[in-house]
Enzyme design. Structure first.
Site, PDB file in Angstrom:
ATOM      1  N   MET A 196       0.880  -1.157   0.023  1.00 27.28           N
ATOM      2  CA  MET A 196       0.003   0.190   0.130  1.00 27.28           C
ATOM      3  C   MET A 196       0.767   1.254  -0.091  1.00 27.28           C
ATOM      4  O   MET A 196       2.160   1.248  -0.039  1.00 27.28           O
ATOM      5  CB  MET A 196      -0.984  -0.115   1.329  1.00 27.28           C
ATOM      6  CG  MET A 196      -2.018  -1.179   0.863  1.00 27.28           C
ATOM      7  SD  MET A 196      -3.448  -0.930   1.961  1.00 27.28           S
ATOM      8  CE  MET A 196      -2.441  -1.219   3.484  1.00 27.28           C
ATOM      9  N   ARG A 251       7.529  -2.781  14.487  1.00 29.37           N
ATOM     10  CA  ARG A 251       6.577  -3.766  14.235  1.00 29.37           C
ATOM     11  C   ARG A 251       7.230  -5.126  14.387  1.00 29.37           C
ATOM     12  O   ARG A 251       8.559  -5.258  14.210  1.00 29.37           O
ATOM     13  CB  ARG A 251       5.793  -3.658  12.798  1.00 29.37           C
ATOM     14  CG  ARG A 251       6.771  -3.816  11.700  1.00 29.37           C
ATOM     15  CD  ARG A 251       6.295  -3.626  10.582  1.00 29.37           C
ATOM     16  NE  ARG A 251       7.361  -3.569   9.367  1.00 29.37           N
ATOM     17  CZ  ARG A 251       7.011  -3.236   8.287  1.00 29.37           C
ATOM     18  NH1 ARG A 251       5.956  -2.933   7.784  1.00 29.37           N
ATOM     19  NH2 ARG A 251       8.096  -3.297   7.100  1.00 29.37           N
TER      20      ARG A 251
END
Lengths: 908, 908
Positions: B110, B366
């Protein structure tokens, strides 16, 4: 082991231990003998060994429990007391018969032994007592013939290599004696000759079977009891049960009964009668008798019997004396019993009686078999007589009898012009047209090829069962209305003419001729039979159906009062729809879009469908569909018009596309030119459509997922047809059904396309279009996920053909290779493609209904497989709450009846 | 409408409205930014728009609710307050980035837009504030490039006809400028030139896309938010989700965050790091950074980045300065953050950071993707460090990572002898051998033909996803360890080498050469890659597997402590059995008798089986079976011997007989001579065995019902093998399994034959033979009638391949024609032949277990379809109480792990 169950039930002397309600335990014959005794009718005393003892006999490896032996001894003593004779007594011996008797009648399938108790020790006393040595030796030779056949050969499983069993050998010995002496009839044989014949019989029995003929009354009795038990598992009995769907574990009872003799001279006789005419249903006492004969003589059809009374004399037997005139008192007594039996049983009775020296004895009564038309006539008559109520009348005609009524008769117009080559007894009505064959095998071979035959035999025997089943009609030289051929054919509603004595059969050359004519007809020539008149035509006549009979119409209107299930039809053409409406269909449950391309008269050219299928690009496909749409619309519209105001379920194009690929050279060439490609390219495209397991391939909704345009064309055709009809003032009720669904999302996907087209057509026509959207449930996963399916589907139609295929993993195309082994080894009770498999497929259907309605309580559930026309399946569908069944137009009345009967049974 | 849900969550200033537990609402990135803020780490302030707003955006047809607008305004004000700048301010404008963030990471899938807020009104103030016009115009040209690409083109669904999108056009304009000026690097371009370029960019944007580039901060912000939402349904994102099985309805959050700049000069930098080495698992801080650069420069792989510290320098980058030496204070702070993050999250972290004028900012953290071997190493290290417990360690290695560990590496012996033609970065380990291809399409085409390829690219882009998936290994000229190719390949455990700068690709001629050599390699030539070393070989090397790694062995022993499901294997030869034992199989769940005839090394001659199949008479068949029996026995015995003391399930001959009919001319001739018949007769007999739907035809137990002798031969072979082994002192545990069963009576029928043979063999060998008798449950009816099956069957083995075929009515052979349409139209979430269909097939399996155990509580239930090795399916099987799964030998460790993970998850 303390067993308290009763094994033996006595009857006779106007009383009985059992009664007519005990069919399961005593068998039909035993229960009715007990009932007749209780009613005070003259029944020779005896006793019934229960059906449970049959299972016990097999469980003991073919033996008898001590309990049974004791009870038989006791019952025999009671019988002796009533009859005033003793079994095995030297001076005045009691003789008995031994007969099988299952819960449900199996005519001619199991065995009977008469005159048990005649042996070296009892014969002299018997001769002394009767003063008739000829009678005694005749009885003895019958005993030897029956006993050696039933007990010593068949029950032991001995199969004569050349087909010449002991019975045939003894028959031949007797024939040879008659020939040698120049005798025409058995009665010409003298007492001495019979005595001598009996000795020779016993020698032959020993030679052939290796065992002495038993020479004590006791041994004969127990041998006979065992023989009857064993006959339950004889080949013929098993074959019959398979056809009639009688469970193997029911077993047979054994009836031991004092002998009375119809062959003690001119004041003795024997006969068989029906309380009404079993072929037409007429309320007239109807039967046949023979003077000085034993019962088997009537049933075997060897002598043409006399009529019972004046009223029922026919062309064929008017020259013979009736019992009514020959023995008026006995006839009056019998006629009284007939009335009492009908009043008692509320149904037509089939009676066996014997007259011994002017004394009437009742040997048997049972519900009489009848033709379909007779069943209908009797049901309506008895309803009008107040003997039965409407529900009972509905239950009195079986679906297969109704089927028989709907079967064609010979077209009277065509029959009028044809020449009757011979007449016989009208044993079972209806018309049959087919080519003549002379053996069961030939009839079966022809049936396997889909050909209709007329089976021609001297007389039929239980060995002919399968050939009779396979033929369209049966024609025999000998036998009466109660002969084997007549009974069996009537049971099946198959056209049958018996006793056609003018017929001469040449089995060696497979041809037949008729007295008074030189014409010879060979195997393969066409014959037509009128089973209601007994008329034989040596030509191929037209047929027509009998369903416009007003009695039928009235009966069906009563039927419809009691059914809950709706009945629709599977119809793909306006003609089919019209026919089904006449038969009472309430809608179309299955209109297969692709079928409009199959019919010979179809206006819709298959070539256009082929073109669409063989397209290679989206553009080509669009163009081809545009060409196809008006044809689909026209066919849909014509059917909706005929079914105005009734629902019509349209199933989208279903089969794998390669089914439409042309096979023949010219069709392929035509298609190639149509598409502007080479034949090789046509072949290549066809090859690309080939699948290894097409039944589980790219078909049904899967096609429409891949090619949404194909679906849209069909939606547009249906909606346009509807809109046009609405503008003509009609009320079309289209229902759109998606086939081969496995997932709720397939339905949602299709619904979206369908709605899109509806809105387009609505705005084009300015008409609001109403329709229902639903799905076939024909793949196991669809049934398993029915709750999700019902979110989108407003109706389910269970496609039990495919559902059976997938649930069993049986390909209908290939199942022939092993289905025989599965039925033969009793792995399956029935072909699941004929009768729904309740334990597996039925469970899925039931789950589908329950799950679907849990999400949409008003969900309409129907079924449109072959099972929709099968009475057993309909009974199941009624029980699990289906809304309707859909079947072929011709099965509609049968489905209506089956549905009514199922509802009546369920509410009982 | 009163909506009270919160749409926007602020973070920054060492606090946050959200936290790390809110992944579903804030996406992974947003949740972790909030968590880092809460932990007091230096996160540039900003806010997250929730994933729910993504659905809302689509529900509103691509619009924003008033509530969202108000909350964004509020959050922007809070951000401005923390950063002390105002968005759109003339004097000191706040610039922001806009990034997507889904629940689960979708690297590169994305889009991101940086420098939002630069426009005519803010640029002058920005220049004044920074005193660096070159920096400002460089930022502006980046904004134009990203925004026009992501928001104005892709999000609008514009597909450039020639594949030259706006991004490519602007890139080319910049390259042309550099070429014209003779510049080597972007940084050579002057401020004036950049300003001019930006003007030209905007003209081109207007020309190509027909719209003006937005010139207010507000318009850019909302355009970017919408662009991110739309990118969720971009083609690349959808393709990625399909591969990774991410549901479409999760949606993405949008993170709007204050810009910090790594490209403000030599005291600024940007980098990406992992708290441990993601390729090897080594517990060393590992990463890459670039001075004076924006984050996208690192990820895009255009410049080869610098190493993070001295300890992790490689051959490849040892000449470049590490952050540790260049900015020791910043490195120390970052290293501290690394430790705190691992302590906090108990897992390896993937970090993005920017240094603006020596100030460290954390942009993202993350859970880091890792290779299989790294996952294993980290799990065991962290277990030993006490950071995680055993169950967590088991959960830390995914079945596909384990699969990767089990995948082959290049055989060191063969590698030693080969010449390294070039070296690159070891981006993802393992070995890959294949022919070289230069496009994704070529890789996919080859994969469709079952061929292995090495995909060679300059660098990979998300457009290459499918080709990367299809190739055996990936080799790129450019990019670092965190480049697109590296991240994606590591995620999949696919061998990958990046940054092989010596490689020169000629795409036009589809060939490749390496600096310092004249050799040219063309498409189709063989390459081998060592992904752990980064070594490239221009030849075909041998491979070997890595499963004897001691870490693997220790890990698997922990895994086995937590699983409940037994693991068996499908093995048809002693070799397979041996291999499966090494992999930890506890028995054989499926030994297919017919497979002993397939193997190339098989001792059992297929010709003998063919002979048996093509027999025409019982006698011929008997003789052929007698010949066959010793071969079957030998194969059965060898396998039972290897599996001594462990159960071995023998499945009787299953496939339709015609599968064994020889196709080739010489085999047919051989068979004809063997049988003493003509080739025409062979062909005719073969034709007779042909079926329309063989999958639903005469196969499995159906064969054995028709030909009991075939079954008996197999029973005898199995029992004889057992008896002989017992006499050798072994403990064979044979289990006999009947395939394709639909009815309990089939089982009873087979059991009777089986017992007969057992008794014969027992008395022959004087050995008591123990075995279990059971059935496949692979036809829906078997599952539906499992209660009855369990009366005879001691075990069930669910054959979910066939069960899926029949439940869906999908032929595995033909499903290819429409499966793509079913997945593409989202009618199915997954191919039911790969992952068990829980709603349909799973329901039948569950019913089968429950119903079977209701009759036989100790019933052993296993599964032996492809699903036995599929982790998702194993999780389901664990939940429904299956006793074991059986899979191919190579899948055994994966099944063990999946079973343990399923048990741990279930007990959570």
């Amino acid at each position: 082991m303390t067993e308290t169950k009763k094994r033996v039930y006595c009857f006779g002397g106007k009383t009985a231990e059992g009664d007519g309600s005990m069919r399961e335990l005593l068998g039909g014959k035993g229960a009715n003998l007990a009932e007749m005794s209780k009613l005070g009718m003259p029944v020779p005393a005896g006793f019934t060994i229960t059906t449970e003892c049959c299972a016990e006999y097999y469980a003991l490896g073919g033996g008898y429990s001590d309990e049974l032996k004791a009870e038989v001894a006791q019952a025999l003593a009671a019988t002796e007391a009533i009859m005033g004779k003793k079994f095995g007594d030297k001076n005045d011996p009691l003789l008995v018969s031994c007969r099988s008797g299952a819960r449900s009648s199996m005519p001619g399938m199991m065995d009977t032994i008469l005159n048990i108790g005649l042996c070296s020790e009892t014969i002299p006393g018997m001769i002394e007592k009767t003063g008739n040595p000829r009678f005694v030796y005749d009885a003895y030779r019958r005993l030897i013939m029956m006993y050696s056949d039933v007990v010593m050969e068949k029950a032991e499983g001995i199969e004569p290599a050349d087909g010449q069993g002991i019975r045939q050998q003894l028959d031949r010995m007797m024939s040879e004696l008659k020939d040698a002496k120049g005798y025409k009839s058995d009665t010409d044989i003298t007492a001495e000759e019979l005595k001598d014949l009996c000795d020779k019989f016993k020698v032959r029995v020993k030679e052939v079977l290796g065992v002495d003929f038993p020479d004590t009354a006791e041994a004969q009795l127990w041998g006979s009891i065992g023989g009857v038990f064993k006959s339950w598992n004889g080949k013929r009995a098993i074959a019959y049960r398979r056809i009639e769907k009688i469970p193997d574990d029911w077993g047979t009872a054994v009836n031991v009964q004092s002998m009375v003799f119809g062959n003690m001279g001119p004041t003795s006789a024997t006969g068989v009668a029906f309380s009404r005419n079993p072929a037409s249903g007429d309320n007239k006492f109807y039967g046949e008798w023979l003077i000085n004969a034993q019962g088997e003589d009537v049933v075997a059809g060897i002598r043409t019997p006399n009529p019972l009374n004046e009223a029922t004399k026919t062309e064929h037997n008017k020259h013979l004396e009736s019992l009514e005139t020959a023995m008026p008192e006995v006839y009056a007594e019998l006629d009284g019993i007939r009335k009492r039996l009908e009043d008692h049983f509320h149904d037509m009775q089939d009676i066996e009686f014997t007259i011994q020296d002017k004394h009437l004895y009742m040997l048997q009564c049972r519900i009489g078999k009848r033709t379909g038309i007779a069943a209908l006539q009797m049901a309506m008559d008895m309803l009008d007589e107040g003997m039965i109520d409407e529900k009972t009348a509905v239950m009195r005609v079986s679906p297969s009898q109704l089927d028989e009524i709907l079967h064609p008769i010979l077209d009277p117009a065509s029959e009028k012009k044809a020449e009757v080559v011979a007449k016989g007894l009208p044993a079972s009505p209806g018309g049959a047209v087919g080519t003549i064959v002379f053996t069961s095998e030939a009839a079966m071979d022809a049936a396997a090829k889909g050909l209709k035959t007329i089976l021609i035999r001297e007389e039929t025997s239980p060995e002919d069962i399968e050939g009779m089943r396979a033929s369209a009609g049966i024609l025999t030289t000998r036998g009466g209305m109660t002969s084997h051929a007549a009974l069996v054919a009537r049971g099946w509603g198959k056209c049958c003419i018996v006793g056609c004595e003018a017929m001469k059969i040449d089995f060696d050359n497979k041809c037949v001729s008729f007295a008074g004519s030189d014409a010879v007809y060979h195997e393969g020539d066409w014959f037509s039979l009128n089973g209601a008149k007994g008329a034989v035509y040596a030509t191929k006549l037209d047929t027509m159906d009998a369903s416009e009979n007003p009695l039928f119409v009235r009966f069906m209107s009563i039927v419809d009062k009691y059914r809950r299930l709706g009945i629709r039809t599977n119809a793909d053409t306006p003609e089919d729809a019209q026919r089904a409406l006449q038969f009472g269909a309430e809608g179309i449950g299955l209109f297969r879009i692709e079928h409009m391309f199959y019919g010979k008269n179809s206006e819709t050219p298959l070539s256009k469908l082929r073109k669409m299928i063989m397209c290679n690009t989206e553009e080509e496909r669009k163009a081809a569909l545009l060409e196809l749409e008006p044809f689909i619309k026209a066919s849909v519209k014509a059917t909706l018009k005929i079914m105005d105001g009734k629902p019509v379920v349209f199933r989208l194009l279903d089969p794998p596309l390669h089914e439409f690929v042309p096979k023949s050279e010219d069709k392929r060439a035509e298609l190639a030119s149509d598409l502007g490609i080479s034949v090789e390219e046509v072949d290549k495209r066809g090859e690309n459509l080939h699948e290894i397991n097409p039944m589980m391939g790219h078909r049904g909704v899967r096609l429409h997922v891949t090619y949404p345009l194909i679906a849209e064309t069909q939606y547009r055709a249906i909606f346009t047809a509807s809109a046009e009809l609405q503008q003509e003032g009609l009320h079309p009720m289209p229902e759109i059904m998606i086939p081969v669904t496995v997932s709720a999302r397939e339905l949602e996907f299709q619904k979206a396309h369908c709605e899109k087209i509806r809105l387009e057509v609505e705005s084009q026509f300015h008409e609001e279009i109403h329709y229902h959207f639903g799905t076939m449930i024909e793949i196991p996963r669809a049934a398993l996920t029915a709750d999700r399916m019902a979110r989108t589907a407003e109706f389910f139609s269970f496609g039990t053909n495919d559902l059976t295929q997938m649930t069993f993993g049986f390909s209908r195309d290939d199942v022939g290779t092993f289905m025989g082994d599965y039925l033969g080894n009793k792995i399956l009770d029935a072909d699941p493609f004929q009768t729904i498999d309740v334990k597996g497929v039925g469970r899925l259907v039931e789950h589908g209904i329950t799950a679907g309605r849990s999400k949409r309580p008003e969900l309409m559930c129907g079924i449109c497989g072959e099972h929709g026309g099968d009475p057993d399946s309909i009974s199941f569908f009624n029980r699990i709450g289906l809304d309707y069944v859909s079947c072929s137009p011709f099965r509609v009345p049968i489905a209506r009846l089956a549905a009514a009967q199922a509802a009546i049974k369920q509410n009982d």
